[in-house]
Structure formats: C-alpha cells, structure tokens
Write an enzyme that holds these catalytic residues in place. Structure first.
Site, PDB file in Angstrom:
ATOM      1  N   LYS A   1     -72.665  72.226  72.304  1.00  0.00           N
ATOM      2  CA  LYS A   1     -73.391  72.772  73.354  1.00  0.00           C
ATOM      3  C   LYS A   1     -74.367  72.072  74.208  1.00  0.00           C
ATOM      4  O   LYS A   1     -73.887  71.449  74.888  1.00  0.00           O
ATOM      5  CB  LYS A   1     -74.378  73.971  72.649  1.00  0.00           C
ATOM      6  CG  LYS A   1     -73.544  74.863  71.970  1.00  0.00           C
ATOM      7  CD  LYS A   1     -74.110  76.353  71.531  1.00  0.00           C
ATOM      8  CE  LYS A   1     -73.118  77.381  71.493  1.00  0.00           C
ATOM      9  NZ  LYS A   1     -72.726  77.554  70.069  1.00  0.00           N
TER      10      LYS A   1
ATOM     11  N   PHE B   1     -72.191  80.865  61.758  1.00  0.00           N
ATOM     12  CA  PHE B   1     -71.380  80.620  62.551  1.00  0.00           C
ATOM     13  C   PHE B   1     -71.046  79.150  62.792  1.00  0.00           C
ATOM     14  O   PHE B   1     -71.925  78.227  63.247  1.00  0.00           O
ATOM     15  CB  PHE B   1     -71.550  81.383  63.978  1.00  0.00           C
ATOM     16  CG  PHE B   1     -70.423  81.175  64.933  1.00  0.00           C
ATOM     17  CD1 PHE B   1     -69.350  82.020  64.894  1.00  0.00           C
ATOM     18  CD2 PHE B   1     -70.543  80.499  65.959  1.00  0.00           C
ATOM     19  CE1 PHE B   1     -68.378  81.968  65.813  1.00  0.00           C
ATOM     20  CE2 PHE B   1     -69.663  80.250  66.824  1.00  0.00           C
ATOM     21  CZ  PHE B   1     -68.612  81.134  66.947  1.00  0.00           C
TER      22      PHE B   1
ATOM     23  N   ASP C   1     -74.932  72.133  60.692  1.00  0.00           N
ATOM     24  CA  ASP C   1     -74.237  72.667  61.946  1.00  0.00           C
ATOM     25  C   ASP C   1     -75.365  72.576  62.888  1.00  0.00           C
ATOM     26  O   ASP C   1     -75.905  73.785  62.797  1.00  0.00           O
ATOM     27  CB  ASP C   1     -73.473  73.710  61.552  1.00  0.00           C
ATOM     28  CG  ASP C   1     -72.944  74.184  63.006  1.00  0.00           C
ATOM     29  OD1 ASP C   1     -73.074  73.967  64.246  1.00  0.00           O
ATOM     30  OD2 ASP C   1     -72.151  75.006  62.999  1.00  0.00           O
TER      31      ASP C   1
HETATM   32  C1  LIG Z   1     -71.191  77.877  69.108  1.00  0.00           C
HETATM   33  C2  LIG Z   1     -71.345  77.131  67.750  1.00  0.00           C
HETATM   34  C3  LIG Z   1     -70.071  76.633  67.070  1.00  0.00           C
HETATM   35  C4  LIG Z   1     -68.935  76.579  67.962  1.00  0.00           C
HETATM   36  O1  LIG Z   1     -68.801  75.811  68.953  1.00  0.00           O
HETATM   37  P1  LIG Z   1     -67.509  75.885  70.033  1.00  0.00           P
HETATM   38  O2  LIG Z   1     -68.168  74.824  71.108  1.00  0.00           O
HETATM   39  O3  LIG Z   1     -67.823  77.143  70.694  1.00  0.00           O
HETATM   40  O4  LIG Z   1     -66.614  75.374  69.414  1.00  0.00           O
HETATM   41  C5  LIG Z   1     -70.434  76.149  66.053  1.00  0.00           C
HETATM   42  N1  LIG Z   1     -71.570  76.161  65.192  1.00  0.00           N
HETATM   43  C6  LIG Z   1     -72.598  76.597  65.916  1.00  0.00           C
HETATM   44  C7  LIG Z   1     -73.781  76.838  65.129  1.00  0.00           C
HETATM   45  C8  LIG Z   1     -72.452  77.482  66.975  1.00  0.00           C
HETATM   46  O5  LIG Z   1     -73.674  77.820  67.645  1.00  0.00           O
END
Ligand SMILES: *Cc1c(COP(=O)(O)O)cnc(C)c1O
Length: 393
Positions: free
Chosen positions: A240, A124, A210
């Site tokens: 986050k 994700f 990521d």
């Molecule tokens: C939550 C998340 C995102 C997206 O972050 P947003 O602030 O919602 O755009 C991208 N990569 C990972 C691994 C995430 O957990």
C-alpha cells in the site's frame, strides 16, 4: 470480470486530498486508494521520481543488481527491526513471502513438521490462496476449493486457544495486523501485542506482522508496532503506502528468520523493478521523517476529537469512533454501504470495513482545514442518513 461493486464515479484526476471526476465534480478523498496514497494524489516528489526514472530504465529482472532496491532496502532495514528485504508488487505477495519464509525457517532448522500459520478472525491478508487461508475469513474462501492444510484461525479474544496454538509443536508462525484494517479499524492493544511477542518467542514460533495497511506512517509511527517497545515481529509484510500509489510490496525479516530463503526458493519478475524503487524511495523519504509523522499524529488527534463530537451529535447514526492514527473507523448504525453512498452525494469519499464500519484513510498530509471540511461534509451526510432512517421507520 464482475468482481467489484463500483461507486458510480468516473475518476479523472487527483490533487492532494481531492479527486475530480470526469464531470468536474470534486470529492474530498478519505479513501486514498484504501490507505495507499499516503501523500495524496500527484505529490510532486513522487511525480518527479517516476517521470525521471521512466526516461532511464524500467525493468531488468532480478538476475541483476538493482541499485534502487539496495537503497530502499537499506532505508527499510535502518528504520526497522529487520535485516533484509524481498520486494514484491502487492500486499498479498508480501504476505505469501512471509508465510514461505516462516515455513522455510523451520524446514532448515530441522523441524519440517512446523507448518501451521495461526491467523485471526477479522483479519485480511490479501487474495492469493495462501493469504485467504491465513485470514480464514469464510467470505473470501467460499467456493474456492478446499481449505489448505496448515492454517489455523482463532479469535483475538480467545487467550487460552492462542496460548495452546503457540505451544503446539506443529506451529510455524502467527500472523497478525497490529491494527486490523479491512476488519473495521480495530487497533490491538500494546498489552495484547507484547503478550503475543512473548509467547511466540518462548515457543520458537515466528511472529509475522501484516503492516500492509497500518505501516508506512498510517498510524503516526512509521510502523504501527513501533507504538509499543519490544513488540517488533520477526517478519513483516508491507505494501500500500510503500509505493504511495505505485504498486510495490515488501517482506522484511531478521537474518535469522530469513535463513531458509536461499537462491531459487522464491522470486518474482516485476518485484523491485526500477520504476517501483524510484517511487518507493521518494515515498519513503517523504513519509519517514519526523515532520510528516508528527503531522499525521496531530491530524489524527484533531480528526478524532471532531469525530467524537460528531458522534455525540449523532448517536443514532455513529455508534463508535475507533482505530489508530489516520486509520479511522466509524461504526455505523445505518448500513455502512448505504452511508458511503450518502457521503459521496455530500462530496466526501469513505471506505467500507468489517463490523458495519466506514473507514477514513486520508492522505497523511491532510491539513487542519481539510479535516474540518471533511467533518462538515460527514455532518451533512449524518443529517441525511438520520432523515432517511426516520422516513423508513
Ligand atoms: C490490502 C491488504 C493486503 C493485500 O494487499 P494487495 O496489494 O491488495 O494484495 C494484505 N494485508 C492487509 C492488512 C491489507 O490491508
């Protein structure tokens, strides 16, 4: 828009690991804004940083120097492989910048044909168009128009396809979460991450981590890849917990990887604004110290031990305990969404995840007593779930 299946709780306020709804009910919060409120709710250092900055300066635009940005960037650079930072507001924007950085690198290197971004099943990366294409998850893409060119999705277990994709002359970068979050708390092995590092380096392909969810102390190290010497990427997306509840994202890179990111190529209005930087600095200084990280590691060991014992008592409810640090997944036998509702009825909030998991993503500051209380409440929820399953059978 009707985009969320919301839990029927109207949240009023938070105190540490506790959320209190408008009717005064208290919930032990193991969602923490999806791994975002890394220091719990209403942490005094964050409240002080935000309120102090609020009376001073909110927004000026990136056409000026913003001292808070320089200070937070310096901290991130000192604590990581990176040499430079771009500040955004969200995780998906940090990923967007990472992808542009990778393609621009090859462009200025005289290899504009290198555009492919290799991503993995179960990943994700956020909800912008590039991010959904990078993850390749059909559920996020359906009905959103054609897939963009230049994105390849592979299985984490398909070694031959990974090797072939990295050797391809059109590959720009590989993007991976060292611990898959939304996919269901799947921690990749050091061996796998180091092999990926070796292959990408060998073929001149950039490596993007990521760490939007796994970074900023979530796994008990500041960044999840720091568990493995030599696994560091060329580019990393954060968000986050970086703002621990205030919207802020960042894309970190080495000078070499960022060499295509020159004036005018990318930008943002709000990213890196003084409010976000004030909170980000306070959050960084509270998370990135050995005391907090050691606490998170100890809390994780305690939580895992208690959850394994719970699984042993409820093998008909919990199939597996997995994840890393305080990014914990319980692979459920009953439907995970139903279990989330049952847990809520027992005063504990848990998040969903792929592969029928529920995720526990509590504050890094959760105490031993609160962990014991969380497991007591989960135990009651498991008992109720078992009862419901017996009734249905
Ligand atoms: C939550 C998340 C995102 C997206 O972050 P947003 O602030 O919602 O755009 C991208 N990569 C990972 C691994 C995430 O957990």
């Amino acid at each position: 828009m009707n985009l969320y299946n919301r839990a029927p709780i109207a949240v009023d306020r938070g105190e540490g690991v506790w959320l209190i709804d408008t009717e005064g009910r208290r919930y032990l919060d193991c969602v923490a804004g999806i791994a975002t409120d890394a220091l719990g709710h209403a942490h005094p250092a964050l409240v002080a940083a935000l309120t102090e900055q609020a009376g001073k300066l909110w927004h000026v635009s990136n056409i000026f120097r913003i001292p808070g940005q320089e200070a937070l960037a310096q901290r991130l650079v000192d604590a990581s492989f990176a040499d430079c930072v771009f500040f955004a507001n969200t995780g998906t924007e940090a990923v967007e910048c990472a992808i542009k950085t990778a393609r621009r690198y090859h462009h200025v290197n005289g290899q504009p044909e290198r555009i492919d971004i290799v991503g993995f099943a179960g990943s994700f990366h956020g909800r912008t168009y590039a991010a959904i294409n990078a993850s390749g998850n059909a559920g996020y893409m359906e009905g959103c128009g054609p897939r963009l060119p230049g994105f390849v999705q592979l299985s984490i277990d398909d070694t031959a396809a990974i090797e072939a994709a990295i050797a391809s002359p059109t590959t720009a970068a590989v993007i991976v979460e060292p611990v898959q979050g939304e996919g269901g708390a799947r921690a990749l092995s050091g061996e796998w991450l180091l092999r990926l590092r070796e292959l990408t380096r060998k073929h001149g392909v950039l490596l993007i981590h990521d760490e939007v969810q796994s970074g900023m102390g979530r796994t008990g190290k500041l960044f999840a890849h720091q568990w493995f010497d030599g696994a560091a990427p060329d580019i990393m997306a954060l968000a986050k917990a970086l703002g621990s509840g205030f919207p802020v994202g960042a894309c970190l890179a080495t000078t070499e990887a960022a060499k295509g990111m020159t004036p005018g190529v990318h930008g943002t209005t709000f990213g890196g604004n003084p409010l976000a930087m004030a909170v980000g600095i306070a959050a960084f200084d509270t998370i990135a110290n050995e005391e907090t990280l050691a606490h998170a590691r100890a809390a994780s060991a305690d939580f895992f031990e208690r959850l394994e014992a719970l699984r042993a008592r409820f093998p008909d409810v919990i199939a597996e305990v997995r994840g890393k640090g305080l990014l914990i997944g319980l692979k459920m036998i009953p439907n995970n969404r139903e279990f989330m509702g049952i847990a809520r009825d027992h005063g504990i909030l848990v998040a969903g995840g792929g592969e029928n998991c529920v995720r526990l993503l509590p504050s890094l500051l959760i105490s031993a007593q609160e962990i014991a209380e969380a497991v007591t409440r989960l135990e009651a929820a498991c008992g109720a779930a078992r009862g419901l399953m017996a009734k249905a059978a």
